[in-house]
Design a protein around this motif. Sequence first.
Motif, PDB file in Angstrom:
ATOM      1  N   UNK A 155       0.849  -1.189   0.000  1.00 39.49           N
ATOM      2  CA  UNK A 155       0.000   0.000   0.000  1.00 39.49           C
ATOM      3  C   UNK A 155       0.886   1.241   0.000  1.00 39.49           C
ATOM      4  N   UNK A 156       0.748   2.056  -1.026  1.00 43.84           N
ATOM      5  CA  UNK A 156       1.494   3.306  -1.115  1.00 43.84           C
ATOM      6  C   UNK A 156       0.530   4.479  -1.013  1.00 43.84           C
ATOM      7  N   UNK A 157       0.996   5.562  -0.424  1.00 46.08           N
ATOM      8  CA  UNK A 157       0.150   6.735  -0.248  1.00 46.08           C
ATOM      9  C   UNK A 157       0.013   7.490  -1.560  1.00 46.08           C
ATOM     10  N   UNK A 158      -1.222   7.700  -1.982  1.00 55.64           N
ATOM     11  CA  UNK A 158      -1.474   8.394  -3.227  1.00 55.64           C
ATOM     12  C   UNK A 158      -1.338   9.894  -3.089  1.00 55.64           C
ATOM     13  N   UNK A 159      -1.374  10.564  -4.229  1.00 55.82           N
ATOM     14  CA  UNK A 159      -1.271  12.022  -4.270  1.00 55.82           C
ATOM     15  C   UNK A 159      -2.500  12.563  -4.999  1.00 55.82           C
ATOM     16  N   UNK A 160      -2.347  13.619  -5.766  1.00 51.07           N
ATOM     17  CA  UNK A 160      -3.460  14.159  -6.535  1.00 51.07           C
ATOM     18  C   UNK A 160      -3.880  13.150  -7.607  1.00 51.07           C
ATOM     19  N   UNK A 161      -5.127  13.246  -8.064  1.00 55.24           N
ATOM     20  CA  UNK A 161      -5.647  12.301  -9.042  1.00 55.24           C
ATOM     21  C   UNK A 161      -4.758  12.219 -10.278  1.00 55.24           C
ATOM     22  N   UNK A 162      -4.314  13.364 -10.780  1.00 52.44           N
ATOM     23  CA  UNK A 162      -3.486  13.369 -11.991  1.00 52.44           C
ATOM     24  C   UNK A 162      -2.173  12.632 -11.751  1.00 52.44           C
ATOM     25  N   UNK A 163      -1.582  12.814 -10.568  1.00 48.64           N
ATOM     26  CA  UNK A 163      -0.338  12.113 -10.250  1.00 48.64           C
ATOM     27  C   UNK A 163      -0.568  10.605 -10.176  1.00 48.64           C
ATOM     28  N   UNK A 164      -1.665  10.204  -9.538  1.00 42.94           N
ATOM     29  CA  UNK A 164      -1.968   8.783  -9.435  1.00 42.94           C
ATOM     30  C   UNK A 164      -2.247   8.170 -10.804  1.00 42.94           C
ATOM     31  N   UNK A 165      -2.935   8.914 -11.647  1.00 40.91           N
ATOM     32  CA  UNK A 165      -3.216   8.428 -12.998  1.00 40.91           C
ATOM     33  C   UNK A 165      -1.919   8.207 -13.772  1.00 40.91           C
ATOM     34  N   UNK A 166      -0.979   9.131 -13.616  1.00 46.02           N
ATOM     35  CA  UNK A 166       0.304   8.983 -14.310  1.00 46.02           C
ATOM     36  C   UNK A 166       1.066   7.763 -13.786  1.00 46.02           C
ATOM     37  N   UNK A 167       1.006   7.541 -12.480  1.00 45.94           N
ATOM     38  CA  UNK A 167       1.680   6.381 -11.893  1.00 45.94           C
ATOM     39  C   UNK A 167       1.081   5.084 -12.427  1.00 45.94           C
ATOM     40  N   UNK A 168      -0.251   5.046 -12.513  1.00 48.49           N
ATOM     41  CA  UNK A 168      -0.926   3.862 -13.053  1.00 48.49           C
ATOM     42  C   UNK A 168      -0.576   3.659 -14.521  1.00 48.49           C
ATOM     43  N   UNK A 169      -0.603   4.736 -15.289  1.00 50.37           N
ATOM     44  CA  UNK A 169      -0.315   4.648 -16.723  1.00 50.37           C
ATOM     45  C   UNK A 169       1.108   4.191 -16.992  1.00 50.37           C
ATOM     46  N   UNK A 170       2.027   4.552 -16.078  1.00 53.21           N
ATOM     47  CA  UNK A 170       3.435   4.174 -16.261  1.00 53.21           C
ATOM     48  C   UNK A 170       3.718   2.755 -15.785  1.00 53.21           C
ATOM     49  N   UNK A 171       2.708   2.084 -15.244  1.00 54.78           N
ATOM     50  CA  UNK A 171       2.894   0.718 -14.780  1.00 54.78           C
ATOM     51  C   UNK A 171       3.570   0.609 -13.427  1.00 54.78           C
ATOM     52  N   UNK A 172       3.630   1.713 -12.678  1.00 50.70           N
ATOM     53  CA  UNK A 172       4.261   1.690 -11.351  1.00 50.70           C
ATOM     54  C   UNK A 172       3.255   1.381 -10.243  1.00 50.70           C
ATOM     55  N   UNK A 173       2.010   1.177 -10.621  1.00 51.36           N
ATOM     56  CA  UNK A 173       0.971   0.739  -9.686  1.00 51.36           C
ATOM     57  C   UNK A 173      -0.004  -0.135 -10.457  1.00 51.36           C
ATOM     58  N   UNK A 174      -0.618  -1.077  -9.740  1.00 50.89           N
ATOM     59  CA  UNK A 174      -1.572  -1.995 -10.368  1.00 50.89           C
ATOM     60  C   UNK A 174      -3.013  -1.562 -10.121  1.00 50.89           C
ATOM     61  N   UNK A 175      -3.275  -1.049  -8.931  1.00 48.32           N
ATOM     62  CA  UNK A 175      -4.620  -0.617  -8.551  1.00 48.32           C
ATOM     63  C   UNK A 175      -4.519   0.683  -7.777  1.00 48.32           C
ATOM     64  N   UNK A 176      -5.640   1.416  -7.750  1.00 56.27           N
ATOM     65  CA  UNK A 176      -5.673   2.643  -6.957  1.00 56.27           C
ATOM     66  C   UNK A 176      -7.107   2.965  -6.575  1.00 56.27           C
ATOM     67  N   UNK A 177      -7.253   3.780  -5.557  1.00 61.43           N
ATOM     68  CA  UNK A 177      -8.539   4.326  -5.156  1.00 61.43           C
ATOM     69  C   UNK A 177      -8.588   5.741  -5.711  1.00 61.43           C
ATOM     70  N   UNK A 178      -9.553   6.032  -6.550  1.00 62.05           N
ATOM     71  CA  UNK A 178      -9.570   7.340  -7.206  1.00 62.05           C
ATOM     72  C   UNK A 178     -10.991   7.856  -7.324  1.00 62.05           C
ATOM     73  N   UNK A 179     -11.123   9.156  -7.515  1.00 59.51           N
ATOM     74  CA  UNK A 179     -12.443   9.756  -7.679  1.00 59.51           C
ATOM     75  C   UNK A 179     -13.018   9.371  -9.036  1.00 59.51           C
ATOM     76  N   UNK A 180     -14.165   8.702  -9.025  1.00 59.95           N
ATOM     77  CA  UNK A 180     -14.739   8.196 -10.274  1.00 59.95           C
ATOM     78  C   UNK A 180     -15.109   9.343 -11.212  1.00 59.95           C
ATOM     79  N   UNK A 181     -15.747  10.373 -10.679  1.00 61.66           N
ATOM     80  CA  UNK A 181     -16.153  11.490 -11.536  1.00 61.66           C
ATOM     81  C   UNK A 181     -14.933  12.254 -12.037  1.00 61.66           C
TER      82      UNK A 181
END
Length: 333
Positions: A68-94
């Motif tokens: 479990x890693x501490x997330x940041x802003x949605x855009x930062x988390x999205x970039x981390x996911x897109x780069x393959x550095x995370x497999x899953x995340x909790x994010x704002x759906x809207x």
Amino acid sequence: MGRSRIVSILLVAVLLAAGCQNPGADEDDGSLRRIVYLTAFGATGRDAFAWVAQEKGYFRDAGLDVEIRLGAALSDNMRTLAAGRADFMNSDLIGGVISAGQGTFTGFRVFAAIHQQSLVSIVTPADGPIKKPADLAGKRLGAATASVNQVLFPAYAKATGLDPAGVTWVNAAPAQVPALLASGRVDALCTFLIGRPGIEAAAGKQMTVLPFSDALPDTFGNALTTSASLAESDPDLVRRFRDAALRGLADTLADPRAAAELLHERNPASTVAAAEGEITLMAPLTTPTGGGPLGSIDRDRLTRAIAMLTDAGLFAPGLTADEVVAFPLTPGS
């Protein structure tokens, strides 16, 4: 009894004792799938369920070794996911819908809703002049820099008959947002409603909350999210993670205090009282409106939400619910 027999018995006894006494004896032996999970933002009550699932062995039962890693802003988390550095995340759906509609991030898929309603709200002193959305005209609003709260505001303004240009925004780092109100720099905050206990503690007074969901009833809050490629290539993995995480969520909702204490134990910077308050406030928002299982996502509701965001001018028409949610992987599908 022969010497070799005695030695064998003693060896078995030693191994059994070691297995009982060594707390690391049940650690990953290489058979578990290693996973990286990002919280929505930092370590707060709304993310406590991940540590509960980890502590109770739900991830391990699903064959997963989750970091479990501490997330940041949605855009930062999205970039981390897109780069393959995370497999899953909790994010704002809207927030994800808006990102997809604007073409900023498209390679993700949501597979379970944590909150069936948006958490975004106006939080303002109960003894102040703001009692309804129209009272926001000419006021100063505080919000976290690059947050979904400010991005969603035009849709809320349109739904309530408010001119979005009639407010002045004051941005700050997420942890500093409550201080904007406590110091008098703003008249209200545009933030998550479950943060009310912490805001009240910082300001030393009671707050009034104007939830965006009152005007935008089809909007969702946080949701479990993965990459579109992983959702397609390994749906079984997604389902195993989903079920383990939702077991943790169910336990968190059943015992907010225990979840808050565990969160504090794993993340000392968090406070038990604030985390427990968040979990208690978010509990009613986790129940599916249509009576489905915990985590389910109503396609029709999301389709209406997308249409509302399009009508508010946040992005051009054309986005579909299936471009955001992997419905075959949602609970009850």
